[in-house]
Design an enzyme around this catalytic site. Structure first.
Site, PDB file in Angstrom:
ATOM      1  N   SER A  28      98.596  50.879  67.960  1.00 25.27           N
ATOM      2  CA  SER A  28      99.975  50.388  67.901  1.00 25.27           C
ATOM      3  C   SER A  28     100.204  49.384  69.020  1.00 25.27           C
ATOM      4  O   SER A  28     100.068  49.714  70.202  1.00 25.27           O
ATOM      5  CB  SER A  28     100.973  51.534  68.032  1.00 25.27           C
ATOM      6  OG  SER A  28     102.298  51.043  68.148  1.00 25.27           O
ATOM      7  N   ASN A  29     100.563  48.158  68.660  1.00 24.97           N
ATOM      8  CA  ASN A  29     100.823  47.128  69.646  1.00 24.97           C
ATOM      9  C   ASN A  29     102.023  47.442  70.524  1.00 24.97           C
ATOM     10  O   ASN A  29     102.133  46.940  71.640  1.00 24.97           O
ATOM     11  CB  ASN A  29     101.008  45.792  68.931  1.00 24.97           C
ATOM     12  CG  ASN A  29      99.722  45.325  68.283  1.00 24.97           C
ATOM     13  OD1 ASN A  29      98.828  44.807  68.937  1.00 24.97           O
ATOM     14  ND2 ASN A  29      99.606  45.521  66.972  1.00 24.97           N
ATOM     15  N   THR A  89      88.382  43.421  70.440  1.00 26.38           N
ATOM     16  CA  THR A  89      88.540  42.437  69.379  1.00 26.38           C
ATOM     17  C   THR A  89      89.981  41.946  69.383  1.00 26.38           C
ATOM     18  O   THR A  89      90.855  42.535  70.021  1.00 26.38           O
ATOM     19  CB  THR A  89      88.224  43.055  68.007  1.00 26.38           C
ATOM     20  OG1 THR A  89      89.026  44.244  67.847  1.00 26.38           O
ATOM     21  CG2 THR A  89      86.759  43.416  67.885  1.00 26.38           C
ATOM     22  N   GLY A  90      90.224  40.861  68.665  1.00 29.79           N
ATOM     23  CA  GLY A  90      91.583  40.343  68.611  1.00 29.79           C
ATOM     24  C   GLY A  90      91.846  39.575  67.341  1.00 29.79           C
ATOM     25  O   GLY A  90      90.960  38.919  66.798  1.00 29.79           O
ATOM     26  N   SER A 138      94.323  40.379  70.552  1.00 34.19           N
ATOM     27  CA  SER A 138      94.393  41.676  71.235  1.00 34.19           C
ATOM     28  C   SER A 138      93.378  41.864  72.348  1.00 34.19           C
ATOM     29  O   SER A 138      93.425  42.887  73.034  1.00 34.19           O
ATOM     30  CB  SER A 138      94.258  42.808  70.220  1.00 34.19           C
ATOM     31  OG  SER A 138      95.500  43.032  69.590  1.00 34.19           O
TER      32      SER A 138
END
Length: 380
Positions: free
Chosen positions: A198-199, A331-332, A100
């Site tokens: 929400s992606n 962050t991801g 992300s």
């Protein structure tokens, strides 16, 4: 600050956290390599703390990890664990799936279009999307999408999990179809009334970029961010399942899932990069190379999240650290990898971390050492 919660919901929202089924490698962290020259290795308190944090991370659910830290005029790289469960070292400046943190790229492109007068932050997304694609699109603004206040159902909740994911990890996902399916689900809350990661919001952002420019979002990211910054090891893979350069491997149980079709994440989380290239992005953001002052100000304007001491801007996370400094970045998380890329507002302290994981969903235990890497790297 709970990076663990953030990481594990950055790309995929899962109903239950996984437990490691295999042991991760726990070798001592490599002594940090000072990138000013081989004759001046750092032995600072910061470096010692970060080395301990990396060792803890590789005992807590990561097979291996690498971190790049900048302290003023000194930049160094440290590694721990292995690139594979067989114990081969994590490649120095190896590529990884950034998850992300892709959202920073997508947001920058959309904000550039805002600065060019081609998109209105407070205009409805329905103005830029195919008619009827998002039923409440006339009530959701571009700003709400970028800031996760749209209420749109998270497409990540509907992705395959476990063995089903392993079997279908090379399938193609159509961005428009993903948005259509997510938008047909009940909203989490009325638009603009709350924050909910929400992606789907960033798939919407990608579609807006494509409709406004007439080019794929991937092309716009390459032309507007990657190429101008000289990010030679960063790729927007679209349907390519391979990580093209040297890289550490991530797992789901006993299965190596480093190769997968990243279209499942698209503008929300598909990019592949390196610590050095991600550091270039952080530097460009804080130095004004990517955005005009008005758009950079908008990117930093936050709403409260459910994490103490944390806020969310437009594709930018803001964290208050134990030393009183403010960290900005993202962050991801994507199957196989966990990532963070943060900088202080003045750009003088920066950190990029990549961990290749022993399982997915990741063990919650990785949250504490990742928190510590961020805090120790930027606070010293």
């Amino acid at each position: 600050m709970r990076v663990s919660h953030t990481l594990l919901t950055s790309l995929f929202t899962v109903t239950a956290m996984g437990t490691l089924s295999v042991s991760s490698i726990a070798t001592a962290a490599d002594r940090p390599q000072d990138l000013r020259g081989s004759h001046s290795e750092p032995d600072s308190g910061t470096a010692r703390k970060v080395r301990r944090d990396l060792d803890l991370l590789t005992r807590s659910g990561a097979v291996g990890a690498q971190v790049k830290v900048t302290e003023g005029d000194r930049t160094w790289l440290a590694r721990s664990g292995g690139a594979q469960k067989t114990g081969t070292p994590v490649p120095s400046e190896g590529q990884f799936r950034v998850g992300s943190t892709t959202k920073m790229f997508t947001s920058v492109v959309l904000l550039q279009l805002v600065g060019e007068g081609k998109v209105s932050l407070d205009g409805p997304i329905s103005r830029y999307l195919p008619s009827g694609l998002v039923p409440q699109g006339d009530k959701i603004t571009v700003r709400m999408a970028l800031q996760h206040t749209s209420g749109l159902h998270d497409v990540a909740r509907d992705l395959p999990q476990g063995e089903e994911f392993i079997r279908h990890r090379f399938r193609h996902y159509d961005m428009t179809d993903q948005v259509r399916r997510a938008a047909a689900k009940p909203a989490d809350f009325p638009p603009g009334t709350d924050y909910g990661y929400s992606n789907t919001n960033y798939l919407v952002a990608g579609l807006i970029i494509e409709r406004v420019t007439g080019h794929s979002y991937a092309t716009e990211v390459r032309n507007r961010v990657i190429a101008p910054l000289g990010m030679r090891h960063t790729v927007v893979p679209v349907d390519s399942s391979v990580i093209p350069g040297p890289h550490a491997h991530g797992y789901m149980g006993q299965t190596d899932i480093s190769a997968l079709n990243p279209s499942l994440a698209g503008p929300a989380g598909e990019i592949v990069s390196t610590p050095g290239d991600m550091d270039k992005l952080l530097t460009a953001l804080t130095s004004g190379k990517l955005l005009r002052p008005a758009q950079w100000k908008e990117m930093n304007h936050t709403v409260a999240t459910k994490e103490p001491g944390a806020g969310y801007g437009l594709g930018l996370k803001v964290r208050e650290l134990s030393c009183g400094r403010t960290a900005i970045g993202h962050t991801g998380g994507i199957p196989g990898y966990a990532t963070l890329a943060f900088t202080t507002r003045d750009g003088k302290q920066r950190v990029v971390l990549s961990a290749n994981l022993a399982d997915w969903p990741a063990d919650e235990a990785i949250g504490k050492p990742i928190d510590k890497v961020l805090n120790d790297a930027l606070c010293g």
